[in-house]
Motif scaffolding. Structure first.
Motif, PDB file in Angstrom:
ATOM      1  N   GLU A   1      -8.972  -7.738   1.916  1.00  0.00           N
ATOM      2  CA  GLU A   1      -9.668  -6.451   2.034  1.00  0.00           C
ATOM      3  C   GLU A   1     -11.168  -6.600   1.794  1.00  0.00           C
ATOM      4  OE1 GLU A   1      -6.033  -3.735   0.135  1.00  0.00           O
ATOM      5  OE2 GLU A   1      -8.037  -3.728  -0.768  1.00  0.00           O
TER       6      GLU A   1
ATOM      7  N   GLY B   1       0.874  -1.175   0.000  1.00  0.00           N
ATOM      8  CA  GLY B   1       0.000   0.000   0.000  1.00  0.00           C
ATOM      9  C   GLY B   1       0.908   1.220   0.000  1.00  0.00           C
TER      10      GLY B   1
ATOM     11  N   LYS C   1       4.386  -5.097   8.527  1.00  0.00           N
ATOM     12  CA  LYS C   1       4.346  -3.923   7.647  1.00  0.00           C
ATOM     13  C   LYS C   1       5.749  -3.338   7.656  1.00  0.00           C
ATOM     14  CE  LYS C   1       1.705   0.409   7.187  1.00  0.00           C
ATOM     15  NZ  LYS C   1       0.563   1.156   7.761  1.00  0.00           N
TER      16      LYS C   1
ATOM     17  N   CYS D   1      -4.864 -10.912   8.997  1.00  0.00           N
ATOM     18  CA  CYS D   1      -6.261 -11.033   8.544  1.00  0.00           C
ATOM     19  C   CYS D   1      -6.279 -11.781   7.209  1.00  0.00           C
ATOM     20  CB  CYS D   1      -6.877  -9.647   8.365  1.00  0.00           C
ATOM     21  SG  CYS D   1      -6.764  -8.641   9.836  1.00  0.00           S
TER      22      CYS D   1
HETATM   23  N1  LIG Z   1      -5.024  -1.753   1.738  1.00  0.00           N
HETATM   24  C1  LIG Z   1      -4.312  -2.686   2.609  1.00  0.00           C
HETATM   25  C2  LIG Z   1      -3.065  -3.210   1.921  1.00  0.00           C
HETATM   26  C3  LIG Z   1      -2.317  -4.090   2.906  1.00  0.00           C
HETATM   27  O1  LIG Z   1      -2.029  -3.254   4.039  1.00  0.00           O
HETATM   28  C4  LIG Z   1      -2.049  -3.798   5.284  1.00  0.00           C
HETATM   29  C5  LIG Z   1      -2.337  -5.141   5.525  1.00  0.00           C
HETATM   30  C6  LIG Z   1      -2.343  -5.621   6.836  1.00  0.00           C
HETATM   31  C7  LIG Z   1      -2.654  -7.010   7.102  1.00  0.00           C
HETATM   32  C8  LIG Z   1      -2.732  -8.025   6.178  1.00  0.00           C
HETATM   33  N2  LIG Z   1      -3.059  -9.132   6.824  1.00  0.00           N
HETATM   34  N3  LIG Z   1      -3.188  -8.841   8.138  1.00  0.00           N
HETATM   35  C9  LIG Z   1      -2.954  -7.549   8.325  1.00  0.00           C
HETATM   36  C10 LIG Z   1      -2.101  -4.780   7.906  1.00  0.00           C
HETATM   37  C11 LIG Z   1      -1.824  -3.447   7.677  1.00  0.00           C
HETATM   38  C12 LIG Z   1      -1.800  -2.959   6.380  1.00  0.00           C
HETATM   39  C13 LIG Z   1      -1.519  -1.514   6.195  1.00  0.00           C
HETATM   40  O2  LIG Z   1      -1.477  -0.789   7.172  1.00  0.00           O
HETATM   41  N4  LIG Z   1      -1.291  -1.089   4.941  1.00  0.00           N
HETATM   42  C14 LIG Z   1      -0.951   0.221   4.621  1.00  0.00           C
HETATM   43  C15 LIG Z   1      -1.682   1.306   5.109  1.00  0.00           C
HETATM   44  C16 LIG Z   1      -1.290   2.590   4.770  1.00  0.00           C
HETATM   45  C17 LIG Z   1      -0.188   2.804   3.954  1.00  0.00           C
HETATM   46  C18 LIG Z   1       0.521   1.724   3.471  1.00  0.00           C
HETATM   47  C19 LIG Z   1       0.151   0.437   3.809  1.00  0.00           C
END
Ligand SMILES: [NH3+]CCCOc1cc(-c2cn[nH]c2)ccc1C(=O)Nc1ccccc1
Length: 325
Positions: free
Chosen positions: A113, A40, A60, A109
């Protein structure tokens, strides 16, 4: 000549490589890394396994150099997530910062999404939308009760866990004021319709549609859902319904006999006795001193191990640690 410059080039590359390995050294003490499960913007997310508990987590990974001006966003997210412990918020377990990297170990998770889930089903039936929307309202009511607003609510920021429950992620834009009701209206519309109430490739036309506040009402929407959407998508914030009135709103209560249970099931102050016992045995220390160490909430491996033991217990797994091989 050529040999000298080639050796120089090789040393340069190796030293860069060794730097990267150094950045992962701390992380690899506690986790085994697996495939990338999401990207992301400025972060990459990899699946990993916590060695002591055997639990899967999402790591992350952010590079400080490429983060640039986004670094403050990451600091805001980390500080916010440290004080948010709730059944519908993706739990932060561990933060590791090195010279070049920031790693956040988060609740895994596997359902991906909500965005992809809605697309795959075209749109959700009202009953399924209601179950999910009650969880979103619970998460936001809790976030607001902690004095925050998420401010970036969208289907991409709601993940589905192994028990088909929603978990909110990405607190990079959260702040103290409150600004989430309208976004929740857009989310509910997306759940029920499978497309957005206001959309346009041209951002200026999109903006005009938003401030005009007019949107299509598909024939399949029930009168109750049309009324609720109207109350949430009011252009004037003063006319919008408030979170506390959402909790027992007729549409949310339909079929359920009780209001949304928004309070956290895992309040930060409460420590689980079984998890403390297992940790104190493992670290060969008293339960009192173990409880004191956990209560410091350093978001180091002690925090991660405690929280992952608590997660194991919540999922009916034995509250046991693995003896490192
Ligand atoms: N739109 C989500 C893309 C995957 O991002 C995540 C997945 C998990 C995840 C996947 N499985 N379990 C938790 C946990 C956190 C994120 C996340 O914070 N992504 C993000 C947010 C803002 C900027 C850049 C990246």
């Amino acid at each position: 000549g050529t040999v000298v410059s080639f050796t120089w080039y090789l040393e340069g590359t190796l030293s860069q490589f060794s730097m990267a390995v150094d950045d992962y050294e701390e992380l690899l003490k506690y986790y085994e890394l697996h495939e990338t499960i999401g990207t992301g913007g400025f972060a990459k997310v990899k699946l990993a396994r916590h060695l002591l508990t055997g639990e899967q987590v999402a790591i992350k990974i952010m590079d400080k150099l490429t983060l640039g001006d986004d670094l403050p966003r990451v600091k805001i997210e980390i500080e916010a997530m440290k004080s948010l412990s709730h059944q519908n918020i993706c739990r932060l377990y561990h933060v590791i910062e090195t010279p070049k990297k920031i790693f956040m170990a988060l609740e895994y998770c596997p359902g991906g999404e909500l965005f992809d889930y809605i697309i795959a089903k075209d749109r959700l039936a009202e009953e399924e939308a209601r179950v999910f929307f009650r969880q979103i309202v619970a998460a936001i009511a809790y976030v607001h009760s902690q004095g925050y607003a998420h401010r970036d609510l969208k289907p991409e920021n709601l993940l589905i866990d192994a028990e088909h429950n929603l978990k909110l992620i990405d607190f990079g834009l959260c702040a103290k004021p409150r600004a989430d009701i309208w976004s929740m209206g857009v989310l509910l519309y997306a759940l029920l319709c499978g497309f957005l109430p206001f959309d346009d490739d041209n951002v200026m036309i999109l903006y005009r549609k938003i401030v005009r506040g007019k949107y299509e009402i598909p024939k399949w929407l029930s009168p109750g859902s049309v009324l609720l959407l109207h109350q949430m998508l009011q252009v004037d914030p003063k006319k919008r319904i408030m979170v506390k009135h959402l909790l027992n709103h007729p549409w949310l209560m339909h079929g359920d006999s009780f209001a949304v249970q928004w309070q956290s099931k895992y309040p930060l102050g409460h420590l689980d006795e079984d998890c403390i016992t297992e940790l104190s045995v493992f670290h060969k220390c008293s339960r009192e001193s173990m409880a004191d160490v956990i209560s410091e909430w350093k978001y180091d491996n002690v925090s991660a191990t405690y929280l992952l033991l608590q997660s194991k217990k919540a999922h009916g797994k034995p509250v046991r640690l693995r003896i490192p091989s």
